[in-house]
Motif scaffolding. Structure first.
Motif, PDB file in Angstrom:
ATOM      1  N   PRO A  77       0.611  -1.194  -0.045  1.00 14.62           N
ATOM      2  CA  PRO A  77      -0.021  -0.094  -0.023  1.00 14.62           C
ATOM      3  C   PRO A  77       0.835   1.253   0.060  1.00 14.62           C
ATOM      4  N   GLY A  78       1.788   1.199   0.868  1.00  8.03           N
ATOM      5  CA  GLY A  78       2.638   2.549   0.916  1.00  8.03           C
ATOM      6  C   GLY A  78       3.314   2.888  -0.505  1.00  8.03           C
ATOM      7  N   ASP A  79       3.897   2.043  -0.993  1.00  2.35           N
ATOM      8  CA  ASP A  79       4.433   2.133  -2.358  1.00  2.35           C
ATOM      9  C   ASP A  79       3.572   2.371  -3.549  1.00  2.35           C
ATOM     10  N   GLY A  80       2.400   1.748  -3.195  1.00  8.08           N
ATOM     11  CA  GLY A  80       1.287   2.160  -4.345  1.00  8.08           C
ATOM     12  C   GLY A  80       0.764   3.577  -4.091  1.00  8.08           C
ATOM     13  N   VAL A  81       0.430   3.873  -3.011  1.00  3.61           N
ATOM     14  CA  VAL A  81       0.329   5.537  -2.693  1.00  3.61           C
ATOM     15  C   VAL A  81       1.394   6.487  -3.245  1.00  3.61           C
ATOM     16  N   ILE A  82       2.617   6.107  -3.113  1.00  6.29           N
ATOM     17  CA  ILE A  82       3.713   6.959  -3.714  1.00  6.29           C
ATOM     18  C   ILE A  82       3.692   6.957  -5.106  1.00  6.29           C
ATOM     19  N   LYS A  83       3.600   5.735  -5.696  1.00  3.53           N
ATOM     20  CA  LYS A  83       3.411   5.528  -7.037  1.00  3.53           C
ATOM     21  C   LYS A  83       2.438   6.452  -7.892  1.00  3.53           C
ATOM     22  N   ALA A  84       1.177   6.351  -7.216  1.00  5.63           N
ATOM     23  CA  ALA A  84      -0.073   6.987  -7.662  1.00  5.63           C
ATOM     24  C   ALA A  84       0.212   8.453  -7.589  1.00  5.63           C
ATOM     25  N   ALA A  85       0.698   9.068  -6.343  1.00  4.77           N
ATOM     26  CA  ALA A  85       0.942  10.405  -6.200  1.00  4.77           C
ATOM     27  C   ALA A  85       1.711  10.833  -7.505  1.00  4.77           C
ATOM     28  N   GLU A  86       2.759  10.032  -7.622  1.00  3.69           N
ATOM     29  CA  GLU A  86       3.765  10.507  -8.652  1.00  3.69           C
ATOM     30  C   GLU A  86       3.247  10.517 -10.082  1.00  3.69           C
ATOM     31  N   GLU A  87       2.333   9.556 -10.674  1.00  2.00           N
ATOM     32  CA  GLU A  87       1.476   9.506 -11.551  1.00  2.00           C
ATOM     33  C   GLU A  87       0.663  10.471 -11.881  1.00  2.00           C
ATOM     34  N   CYS A  97      -4.172   7.389  10.056  1.00  2.00           N
ATOM     35  CA  CYS A  97      -2.699   6.607  10.814  1.00  2.00           C
ATOM     36  C   CYS A  97      -3.891   5.886  11.743  1.00  2.00           C
ATOM     37  N   ARG A  98      -3.404   4.456  11.789  1.00  5.49           N
ATOM     38  CA  ARG A  98      -4.138   3.306  12.720  1.00  5.49           C
ATOM     39  C   ARG A  98      -3.746   3.886  14.392  1.00  5.49           C
ATOM     40  N   GLY A  99      -2.745   4.354  14.465  1.00  5.55           N
ATOM     41  CA  GLY A  99      -2.393   4.675  15.884  1.00  5.55           C
ATOM     42  C   GLY A  99      -1.668   3.272  16.551  1.00  5.55           C
ATOM     43  N   LEU A 100      -0.948   2.547  15.596  1.00  3.49           N
ATOM     44  CA  LEU A 100      -0.174   1.606  16.225  1.00  3.49           C
ATOM     45  C   LEU A 100       0.710   2.144  17.227  1.00  3.49           C
ATOM     46  N   GLY A 101       1.023   1.202  18.383  1.00 11.33           N
ATOM     47  CA  GLY A 101       2.157   1.367  19.234  1.00 11.33           C
ATOM     48  C   GLY A 101       3.399   1.314  18.615  1.00 11.33           C
ATOM     49  N   THR A 106       6.899  -1.240  14.788  1.00 13.56           N
ATOM     50  CA  THR A 106       8.210  -1.668  14.434  1.00 13.56           C
ATOM     51  C   THR A 106       8.105  -3.234  13.716  1.00 13.56           C
ATOM     52  N   MET A 107       7.249  -3.807  14.409  1.00  9.55           N
ATOM     53  CA  MET A 107       7.036  -5.132  13.837  1.00  9.55           C
ATOM     54  C   MET A 107       6.268  -5.322  12.609  1.00  9.55           C
ATOM     55  N   VAL A 108       5.109  -4.587  12.389  1.00  8.28           N
ATOM     56  CA  VAL A 108       4.112  -4.782  11.327  1.00  8.28           C
ATOM     57  C   VAL A 108       4.492  -3.532  10.224  1.00  8.28           C
ATOM     58  N   GLY A 109       5.214  -2.507  10.612  1.00  3.18           N
ATOM     59  CA  GLY A 109       5.324  -1.467   9.737  1.00  3.18           C
ATOM     60  C   GLY A 109       4.246  -0.561   9.795  1.00  3.18           C
ATOM     61  N   SER A 110       4.311   0.738   9.016  1.00  4.60           N
ATOM     62  CA  SER A 110       3.166   1.446   9.071  1.00  4.60           C
ATOM     63  C   SER A 110       3.039   1.993   7.815  1.00  4.60           C
ATOM     64  N   VAL A 111       2.173   2.323   6.918  1.00  2.00           N
ATOM     65  CA  VAL A 111       1.846   2.565   5.639  1.00  2.00           C
ATOM     66  C   VAL A 111       1.923   4.418   5.983  1.00  2.00           C
ATOM     67  N   SER A 112       1.597   4.820   6.775  1.00  2.82           N
ATOM     68  CA  SER A 112       1.651   6.143   6.796  1.00  2.82           C
ATOM     69  C   SER A 112       3.078   6.567   7.015  1.00  2.82           C
ATOM     70  N   ASP A 113       3.932   5.847   7.865  1.00  3.71           N
ATOM     71  CA  ASP A 113       5.298   6.079   8.084  1.00  3.71           C
ATOM     72  C   ASP A 113       6.092   6.006   6.723  1.00  3.71           C
ATOM     73  N   TYR A 114       5.533   4.865   6.143  1.00  3.27           N
ATOM     74  CA  TYR A 114       6.301   4.633   4.577  1.00  3.27           C
ATOM     75  C   TYR A 114       6.001   5.900   3.842  1.00  3.27           C
ATOM     76  N   ILE A 115       4.960   6.340   3.762  1.00  2.22           N
ATOM     77  CA  ILE A 115       4.319   7.401   2.920  1.00  2.22           C
ATOM     78  C   ILE A 115       5.105   8.656   3.449  1.00  2.22           C
TER      79      ILE A 115
END
Length: 128
Positions: A77-87, A97-101, A106-115
């Motif tokens: 999802p993160g990569d897809g959002v970045i690519k869509a924004a560029e296109e 933001c899901r508000g993960l602790g 750290t364990m599952v990553g965060s799409v918003s952090d990636y973006i």
């Protein structure tokens, strides 16, 4: 004739209590070699995606946003959002933001952090 010893498969199911974990658990029933299960699972996901997109189109219209172009991202999802924004030559990305602790993020990553870390345009993260 030699007897072939069947090795028992060991599978690790990583869950975090989210609805996505529930889907991961349900996917355990999709054993390799059962194409019908996989086909049905993909069809169900396509149906959910279509319903979700229809809901967001209706929500946008209610908010007075009529020139809306929804894009379904397949893959990471993160990569897809970045690519869509560029296109689309986006000026900004707005995401929830899901508000993960800290440990979960750290364990599952965060799409918003990636973006946030990969975007070339400003990112607005809406927290709960």
């Amino acid at each position: 004739m030699d007897t072939v010893e069947k090795k028992q498969r060991i599978c690790i199911l990583a869950v975090d209590g989210s609805k996505h974990s529930d889907l991961a658990l349900k996917s355990v029933s999709m054993v390799p070699g059962n194409p019908d299960s996989i086909t049905h699972a993909f069809a169900a996901e396509e149906k959910k995606a279509k319903e979700l997109m229809e809901k967001y189109v209706a929500d946008c219209k209610k908010l007075g946003l009529h020139d809306v172009d929804l894009v379904k991202v397949i893959g990471e999802p993160g990569d897809g959002v970045i690519k869509a924004a560029e296109e689309k030559k986006a000026d900004m990305i707005i995401t929830g933001c899901r508000g993960l602790g800290q440990i979960r993020r750290t364990m599952v990553g965060s799409v918003s952090d990636y973006i946030l870390h990969h975007s070339h345009v400003p990112v607005f993260v809406c927290r709960h």
